[in-house]
Design an enzyme around this catalytic site. Structure first.
Site, short mmCIF file in Angstrom:
data_model
loop_
_atom_site.label_atom_id
_atom_site.label_comp_id
_atom_site.label_asym_id
_atom_site.label_seq_id
_atom_site.Cartn_x
_atom_site.Cartn_y
_atom_site.Cartn_z
N GLY A 71 0.82 -1.21 0.00
CA GLY A 71 0.00 0.00 0.00
C GLY A 71 0.85 1.26 0.00
O GLY A 71 0.55 2.24 -0.68
N ASN A 151 -7.41 4.97 9.05
CA ASN A 151 -7.03 3.70 9.69
C ASN A 151 -7.14 3.75 11.21
O ASN A 151 -7.32 2.73 11.85
CB ASN A 151 -5.61 3.33 9.29
N GLN A 179 -7.90 1.11 3.72
CA GLN A 179 -8.79 0.63 4.79
C GLN A 179 -10.23 0.46 4.33
O GLN A 179 -11.03 -0.16 5.03
CB GLN A 179 -8.75 1.57 5.99
N HIS A 201 -2.66 -7.12 2.41
CA HIS A 201 -2.71 -7.69 3.76
C HIS A 201 -3.78 -7.09 4.67
O HIS A 201 -4.00 -7.58 5.76
CB HIS A 201 -1.32 -7.63 4.43
N THR A 237 9.89 -8.49 -11.91
CA THR A 237 9.13 -9.72 -12.10
C THR A 237 8.02 -9.77 -11.06
O THR A 237 8.23 -9.48 -9.89
CB THR A 237 10.07 -10.94 -11.98
N CYS A 325 1.47 1.87 13.22
CA CYS A 325 2.65 2.49 12.60
C CYS A 325 3.38 3.40 13.58
O CYS A 325 4.57 3.57 13.50
CB CYS A 325 2.24 3.31 11.39
C1 LIG Z 1 -1.81 -0.16 6.09
C2 LIG Z 1 -2.05 1.12 5.39
C3 LIG Z 1 -1.18 1.58 4.39
C4 LIG Z 1 0.12 0.89 4.06
O1 LIG Z 1 -0.02 -0.36 3.46
P1 LIG Z 1 1.25 -1.33 3.45
O2 LIG Z 1 0.86 -2.45 2.56
O3 LIG Z 1 1.42 -1.77 4.87
O4 LIG Z 1 2.40 -0.56 2.96
C5 LIG Z 1 -1.50 2.75 3.75
N1 LIG Z 1 -2.60 3.44 4.04
C6 LIG Z 1 -3.47 3.03 4.99
C7 LIG Z 1 -4.69 3.82 5.26
C8 LIG Z 1 -3.22 1.86 5.70
O5 LIG Z 1 -4.07 1.47 6.65
#
Ligand SMILES: *Cc1c(COP(=O)(O)O)cnc(C)c1O
Length: 387
Positions: A71, A151, A179, A201, A237, A325
């Site tokens: 993300g 989030n 989210q 994830h 890749t 985070c």
């Molecule tokens: C978790 C999250 C991300 C980051 O995603 P990753 O795959 O962990 O890099 C970005 N934005 C929001 C709102 C998130 O909750």
């Protein structure tokens, strides 16, 4: 010991059906999807299917879906990609004070190389006024980036209205929808977005795979330069297993999504009411109605969130203090601070985020241990005793 997971906004467990589905790609289906021979072709078919599943989840065309590494990469690609490709048109970006660090720190980086960024404030409920976006637009504005769902609080921001304003002013609009995916219906067309970020994830697929939606016809600079993968938009890749898992997870989630989210919403209400009934001096953070079904952000006054988290962990309950985070940093959450919540209150705040695996029993257990833990921690607080 019981193990109860109430931290689905930090990450989610991979669905067992997804694990089963990707197993052959560790062995028989090992080819490089760019290869023309049988080994590549077999994999290519499944990789393309995955792209279609993700596309249909957000009402995009498959060609508008670019698989990325996470993300955060999607956010970086969108924001730097627009900044670098539109440099001759202007150097001004508009975002909000409550974005994920993947957006905020990308903007801060761009400030060091000559861009200007407006960080829009939020009100006490963590909401933003679309009209504030309109007022912030300048002649040099090239990009607006506003997340769909926060989030930490679970707030839903008015991105449809903001997208319409962006379009009116011919400004590109990006939204971090990490989210929102799987928790509410997403239609990139009706939401007026040009770019949108997603992460595997957070939706029951593995870590290390993301998606960037790029509206057809929009050309932005690449983040990763190299080979021709992803239609020349993201070299390297392919993460075949990650992408195929992402597609499969989306396919599964898209069935009965509304019912499942209603169920989770009911659980969240029950948890909130249960906590408010049993424990005093608890504050609800965020907007009451414009919100995700699964997220609760609560401040327990006269309690230190880290201590509460550890005490819950000893009972097998996983929650988060602030956002995953920033926890460990000891800093109050930038989202809560932007909502003008006092620092002491921020430091007593935890986030409970529910998901598919949670049951009524999980909540009963949580409600049975939480009041005693809070009472014990408060008994140690000199401030609470004075009251
Ligand atoms: C978790 C999250 C991300 C980051 O995603 P990753 O795959 O962990 O890099 C970005 N934005 C929001 C709102 C998130 O909750």
């Amino acid at each position: 010991m019981k193990k109860i997971y109430l931290d689905h906004n930090a990450t989610t467990p991979v669905l067992p059906e997804v694990v089963e589905f990707v197993k052959p790609f560790f062995s028989d289906f090992f080819g490089n999807p760019s290869s023309i021979h049988w080994a590549g072709r077999d994999v290519r078919v499944h990789y393309d299917n995955a792209r279609e599943h993700v596309a249909s989840m957000v009402n995009a065309k498959p060609e508008e879906i670019v698989f990325t590494g996470c993300g955060s990469e999607s956010d970086n690609h969108a924001i730097k990609g627009v900044a670098f490709s539109r440099k001759s048109r202007g150097n001004h970006i508009i975002t909000t004070a409550i974005e994920h660090p993947a957006v905020l720190n990308t903007c801060r980086y761009l400030e060091t190389v000559g861009y200007r960024v407006t960080y829009l404030p939020v009100d006490q409920d963590g909401q933003i006024e679309p009209d504030d976006v309109r007022k912030a637009i300048e002649k040099e504005t090239i990009l607006i980036s506003v997340m769909y769902a926060n989030n930490e609080t679970g707030n839903l921001l008015p991105i449809r209205e903001i997208g319409a304003i962006a379009r009116e002013h011919d400004v590109i609009f990006h939204s971090d929808m990490v989210q929102a995916l799987g928790k509410i219906a997403i239609d990139v067309d009706s939401l007026n977005v040009d770019l949108a970020s997603f992460a595997g994830h957070k939706v029951y697929a593995p870590k290390g795979v993301g998606v960037l939606y790029i509206r057809q016809g929009l050309d932005i600079e690449n983040l990763i330069h190299g080979g021709h993968q992803e239609g020349g938009r993201r070299a390297g890749t392919e993460n075949v297993i990650g992408a195929i898992a992402f597609g499969k997870a989306n396919e599964i989630i898209s069935h009965h999504m509304d019912e499942e989210n209603k169920r989770i919403d009911g659980l969240r209400q029950k948890l909130l009411e249960g906590i408010l009934e049993r424990i005093d001096h608890v504050k609800f953070n965020g907007h009451r109605t414009h919100r995700l079904p699964n997220t609760l952000n609560l401040s327990f006054e006269f309690v230190e969130a880290e201590s509460l988290l550890i005490a819950l962990d000893l009972k097998g309950i996983a929650v988060s203090s602030g956002s995953a985070c920033s926890s460990g940093s000891g800093e109050p959450s930038h989202v809560l601070r932007a909502m003008d919540i006092p620092v002491e209150t921020c430091l007593g705040t935890i986030r409970l985020s529910l998901g598919r695996s949670n049951t009524e029993e999980d909540l009963d257990y949580t409600l049975s241990v939480l009041p005693e833990i809070v009472a014990r921690l408060r008994a140690m607080s000199p401030l609470y005793r004075k009251k």
